[in-house]
Design a protein around this motif. Structure first.
Motif, mmCIF file in Angstrom:
data_model
loop_
_atom_site.group_PDB
_atom_site.id
_atom_site.type_symbol
_atom_site.label_atom_id
_atom_site.label_comp_id
_atom_site.label_asym_id
_atom_site.label_seq_id
_atom_site.Cartn_x
_atom_site.Cartn_y
_atom_site.Cartn_z
ATOM 1 N N CYS A 140 0.819 -1.217 0.000
ATOM 2 C CA CYS A 140 0.000 0.000 0.000
ATOM 3 C C CYS A 140 0.854 1.270 0.000
ATOM 4 O O CYS A 140 0.398 2.312 -0.478
ATOM 5 C CB CYS A 140 -0.931 0.016 1.209
ATOM 6 S SG CYS A 140 -2.305 -1.102 1.030
ATOM 7 N N VAL A 141 2.064 1.185 0.534
ATOM 8 C CA VAL A 141 2.924 2.376 0.554
ATOM 9 C C VAL A 141 3.320 2.725 -0.885
ATOM 10 O O VAL A 141 3.263 3.894 -1.304
ATOM 11 C CB VAL A 141 4.170 2.143 1.446
ATOM 12 C CG1 VAL A 141 5.034 3.394 1.491
ATOM 13 C CG2 VAL A 141 3.748 1.724 2.844
ATOM 14 N N ALA A 142 3.671 1.698 -1.650
ATOM 15 C CA ALA A 142 3.989 1.939 -3.067
ATOM 16 C C ALA A 142 2.752 2.426 -3.812
ATOM 17 O O ALA A 142 2.819 3.367 -4.606
ATOM 18 C CB ALA A 142 4.549 0.670 -3.693
ATOM 19 N N LEU A 143 1.605 1.803 -3.552
ATOM 20 C CA LEU A 143 0.370 2.226 -4.243
ATOM 21 C C LEU A 143 0.042 3.688 -3.924
ATOM 22 O O LEU A 143 -0.392 4.442 -4.793
ATOM 23 C CB LEU A 143 -0.812 1.335 -3.836
ATOM 24 C CG LEU A 143 -0.771 -0.124 -4.293
ATOM 25 C CD1 LEU A 143 -2.001 -0.869 -3.760
ATOM 26 C CD2 LEU A 143 -0.712 -0.235 -5.819
ATOM 27 N N ALA A 144 0.270 4.082 -2.664
ATOM 28 C CA ALA A 144 -0.007 5.473 -2.275
ATOM 29 C C ALA A 144 0.897 6.427 -3.056
ATOM 30 O O ALA A 144 0.448 7.473 -3.539
ATOM 31 C CB ALA A 144 0.187 5.654 -0.774
ATOM 32 N N ALA A 145 2.165 6.066 -3.198
ATOM 33 C CA ALA A 145 3.098 6.941 -3.918
ATOM 34 C C ALA A 145 2.767 7.010 -5.406
ATOM 35 O O ALA A 145 3.003 8.033 -6.052
ATOM 36 C CB ALA A 145 4.526 6.439 -3.726
ATOM 37 N N LEU A 146 2.225 5.916 -5.945
ATOM 38 C CA LEU A 146 2.031 5.810 -7.402
ATOM 39 C C LEU A 146 0.647 6.276 -7.845
ATOM 40 O O LEU A 146 0.212 5.961 -8.959
ATOM 41 C CB LEU A 146 2.278 4.358 -7.838
ATOM 42 C CG LEU A 146 3.722 3.860 -7.590
ATOM 43 C CD1 LEU A 146 3.826 2.361 -7.837
ATOM 44 C CD2 LEU A 146 4.722 4.610 -8.459
ATOM 45 N N ASP A 147 -0.066 6.991 -6.977
ATOM 46 C CA ASP A 147 -1.386 7.558 -7.326
ATOM 47 C C ASP A 147 -2.433 6.491 -7.628
ATOM 48 O O ASP A 147 -3.350 6.713 -8.447
ATOM 49 C CB ASP A 147 -1.297 8.503 -8.547
ATOM 50 C CG ASP A 147 -0.416 9.720 -8.313
ATOM 51 O OD1 ASP A 147 -0.198 10.074 -7.140
ATOM 52 O OD2 ASP A 147 0.043 10.314 -9.307
ATOM 53 N N ALA A 148 -2.335 5.324 -7.003
ATOM 54 C CA ALA A 148 -3.263 4.227 -7.304
ATOM 55 C C ALA A 148 -4.705 4.600 -6.974
ATOM 56 O O ALA A 148 -4.973 5.365 -6.040
ATOM 57 C CB ALA A 148 -2.865 2.982 -6.515
ATOM 58 N N ILE A 149 -5.610 4.021 -7.762
ATOM 59 C CA ILE A 149 -7.048 4.248 -7.579
ATOM 60 C C ILE A 149 -7.702 2.905 -7.284
ATOM 61 O O ILE A 149 -7.429 1.910 -7.964
ATOM 62 C CB ILE A 149 -7.644 4.860 -8.858
ATOM 63 C CG1 ILE A 149 -7.038 6.257 -9.060
ATOM 64 C CG2 ILE A 149 -9.164 4.943 -8.795
ATOM 65 C CD1 ILE A 149 -7.225 6.794 -10.437
ATOM 66 N N VAL A 150 -8.548 2.875 -6.268
ATOM 67 C CA VAL A 150 -9.204 1.628 -5.878
ATOM 68 C C VAL A 150 -10.605 1.596 -6.487
ATOM 69 O O VAL A 150 -11.359 2.567 -6.383
ATOM 70 C CB VAL A 150 -9.281 1.526 -4.337
ATOM 71 C CG1 VAL A 150 -9.900 0.203 -3.921
ATOM 72 C CG2 VAL A 150 -7.887 1.646 -3.737
ATOM 73 N N VAL B 283 -7.482 -2.616 -8.446
ATOM 74 C CA VAL B 283 -6.637 -1.460 -8.133
ATOM 75 C C VAL B 283 -6.035 -0.994 -9.459
ATOM 76 O O VAL B 283 -5.469 -1.789 -10.212
ATOM 77 C CB VAL B 283 -5.525 -1.837 -7.129
ATOM 78 C CG1 VAL B 283 -4.547 -0.677 -6.978
ATOM 79 C CG2 VAL B 283 -6.127 -2.187 -5.777
ATOM 80 N N GLU B 284 -6.200 0.289 -9.720
ATOM 81 C CA GLU B 284 -5.721 0.846 -10.987
ATOM 82 C C GLU B 284 -4.443 1.638 -10.749
ATOM 83 O O GLU B 284 -4.370 2.440 -9.806
ATOM 84 C CB GLU B 284 -6.816 1.774 -11.545
ATOM 85 C CG GLU B 284 -6.440 2.445 -12.835
ATOM 86 C CD GLU B 284 -7.528 3.424 -13.297
ATOM 87 O OE1 GLU B 284 -8.667 3.394 -12.747
ATOM 88 O OE2 GLU B 284 -7.226 4.221 -14.189
ATOM 89 N N LEU B 285 -3.465 1.407 -11.611
ATOM 90 C CA LEU B 285 -2.258 2.241 -11.592
ATOM 91 C C LEU B 285 -2.335 3.154 -12.803
ATOM 92 O O LEU B 285 -2.230 2.676 -13.940
ATOM 93 C CB LEU B 285 -1.006 1.373 -11.668
ATOM 94 C CG LEU B 285 -0.664 0.587 -10.412
ATOM 95 C CD1 LEU B 285 0.463 -0.395 -10.695
ATOM 96 C CD2 LEU B 285 -0.258 1.519 -9.285
ATOM 97 N N PRO B 286 -2.538 4.445 -12.604
ATOM 98 C CA PRO B 286 -2.620 5.322 -13.766
ATOM 99 C C PRO B 286 -1.258 5.402 -14.462
ATOM 100 O O PRO B 286 -0.227 5.174 -13.828
ATOM 101 C CB PRO B 286 -2.990 6.683 -13.169
ATOM 102 C CG PRO B 286 -3.122 6.506 -11.721
ATOM 103 C CD PRO B 286 -2.644 5.153 -11.342
ATOM 104 N N ALA B 287 -1.278 5.746 -15.752
ATOM 105 C CA ALA B 287 -0.010 5.950 -16.459
ATOM 106 C C ALA B 287 0.760 7.053 -15.737
ATOM 107 O O ALA B 287 0.201 8.101 -15.435
ATOM 108 C CB ALA B 287 -0.302 6.366 -17.895
ATOM 109 N N LEU B 288 2.009 6.778 -15.420
ATOM 110 C CA LEU B 288 2.801 7.743 -14.653
ATOM 111 C C LEU B 288 4.265 7.586 -15.083
ATOM 112 O O LEU B 288 5.008 6.787 -14.502
ATOM 113 C CB LEU B 288 2.644 7.446 -13.146
ATOM 114 C CG LEU B 288 3.254 8.420 -12.154
ATOM 115 C CD1 LEU B 288 2.546 9.768 -12.201
ATOM 116 C CD2 LEU B 288 3.194 7.846 -10.736
#
Ligand SMILES: Cc1cc2nc3c(=O)[nH]c(=O)nc-3n(C[C@H](O)[C@H](O)[C@H](O)COP(=O)(O)OP(=O)(O)OC[C@H]3O[C@@H](n4cnc5c(N)ncnc54)[C@H](O)[C@@H]3O)c2cc1C
Length: 328
Positions: free
Chosen positions: A165-175, A214-219
């Motif tokens: 979750c720490v990585a997901l938080a940094a990577l702008d993840a969307i649930v 969980v979505e990882l937007p293009a970044l």
């Protein structure tokens, strides 16, 4: 363990429908929930197995990813697109638990896993406001070396345990979420709550609300991201402090940055203040340390965990310096 019923959901709508049963809980890999049931901390009357829901990792045309909630942690960490486009996520997952647990654990279950505070688990001998609201907290004056320094309240200083979750938080993840009234999405950073005077309410999810993906937007800057976990031993230990970061430097100046911390707060901690302090600054160790200081200014350590403030400062500075050195 109290008797419970078991049903395997065929799809998200079926899971949400079944969750209407009194005291129902979703069952992912069971690596956290079953332990909590054995310890009689969670006593569900109905288990709804959601491991048959989506476990695919869909690559979006814009470069983003949509990860089904039933995808195993191992499958996420090993996925080619995750490793190349979001290396911080792969590293974060691989730094957690053990190979066997990661093979069982699901993305949805990892996001929803509960704290590892020893007083929370000690149902027979300790007071805990998270387990029994209003009871008091034995961690406050107890052995609190592992506890949080940011976002705590007098009721609770338990940390959120997830590395992923720490990585997901940094990577702008969307649930992506599903509930009886329909579907919705939320930034991961808005999913978990700070304890306030209700540490038992850990997320903003409604009863029965299901994580479907969980979505990882293009970044683009996430290509240069990493995760560092500082812990008491090299494997099979929860974080004292962890840092997920991505950095984009142009002509010696921080053009963009993402930063999140683990092991220091009751939720995956996005370091918004540090990010703001860094953008437009020279990409130097001094700027990285100054930004860490901005984020940590509100740290409120307990008796045994004051070391986490300096440890977090040094880890943030080291991780950003490493990413800065790696650019070319
Ligand atoms: C010995 C040990 C060491 C560990 N070390 C680490 C570590 O270093 N780092 C780390 O990050 N983690 C660690 N973990 C925790 C591990 O990552 C979690 O147990 C795991 O990710 C939980 O996933 P699961 O699918 O098994 O969840 P489950 O145990 O099945 O469920 C956990 C919670 O999530 C809910 N849930 C499950 N799926 C959904 C869904 N789709 N929607 C809504 N709610 C859902 C369940 O109802 C339950 O409340 C460790 C665990 C153990 C046992």
């Amino acid at each position: 363990m109290k008797p419970f019923t078991y049903a395997r959901a065929v799809d998200a709508a079926d899971a949400v429908r079944l969750s209407g049963a009194p005291d129902a809980r979703y069952l992912g890999g069971g690596t956290n929930l079953v332990d909590l049931m054995r310890e009689t901390i969670e006593l569900p009357a109905a288990l709804i197995d959601v491991t048959g829901l989506s476990s695919t990792i869909e690559e979006r045309a814009d470069g983003g990813l949509l990860i089904g909630a039933a995808t195993k942690n191992t499958a996420v960490a090993e996925h080619r697109a995750v490793r190349s486009r979001y290396p911080a996520l792969s590293r974060a997952i691989l730094s957690g638990a053990s190979g066997q647990i990661r093979n069982m654990a699901t993305v949805g279950g990892n996001v929803m896993q509960r704290t590892r505070c020893a007083y929370f688990y000690d149902a027979a001998g300790s007071r805990c406001n998270k387990r029994d609201p209003g009871q008091g907290c034995d961690a406050t004056d107890g052995f609190n070396r592992m506890h949080a320094i940011l976002g705590t309240s007098p009721s609770c200083a338990a940390t959120h345990a997830s590395d992923m979750c720490v990585a997901l938080a940094a990577l702008d993840a969307i649930v992506h979420l599903s509930r009886a009234s329909g579907e919705r999405t939320l930034p991961l950073t808005d999913l978990h709550r700070l304890p306030g005077d209700r540490p038992d309410v850990e997320t903003v999810l409604e009863p029965g609300e299901l994580i479907t993906a969980v979505e990882l937007p293009a970044l683009p800057l996430a290509k240069r991201s990493t995760y560092r976990k500082v812990r008491d031993r090299a494997s099979y230990a929860f974080a004292l402090v962890s840092v997920a970061a991505a950095l984009e430097v142009r002509r010696g100046t921080v053009a963009d940055v993402r930063l999140a911390l683990g092991g220091v707060a009751p939720k995956p901690w996005r370091a918004w203040k540090a990010e703001e302090a860094l953008r437009g600054q020279p990409a130097t160790e001094e700027s990285f340390r100054a930004a860490a200081d901005v984020e940590l200014a509100e740290a409120r350590p307990l008796r045994d965990n004051g070391f986490k403030v300096e440890l977090a400062r040094r880890t943030i500075t080291a991780v950003l310096s490493e990413l800065n050195g790696a650019r070319a």
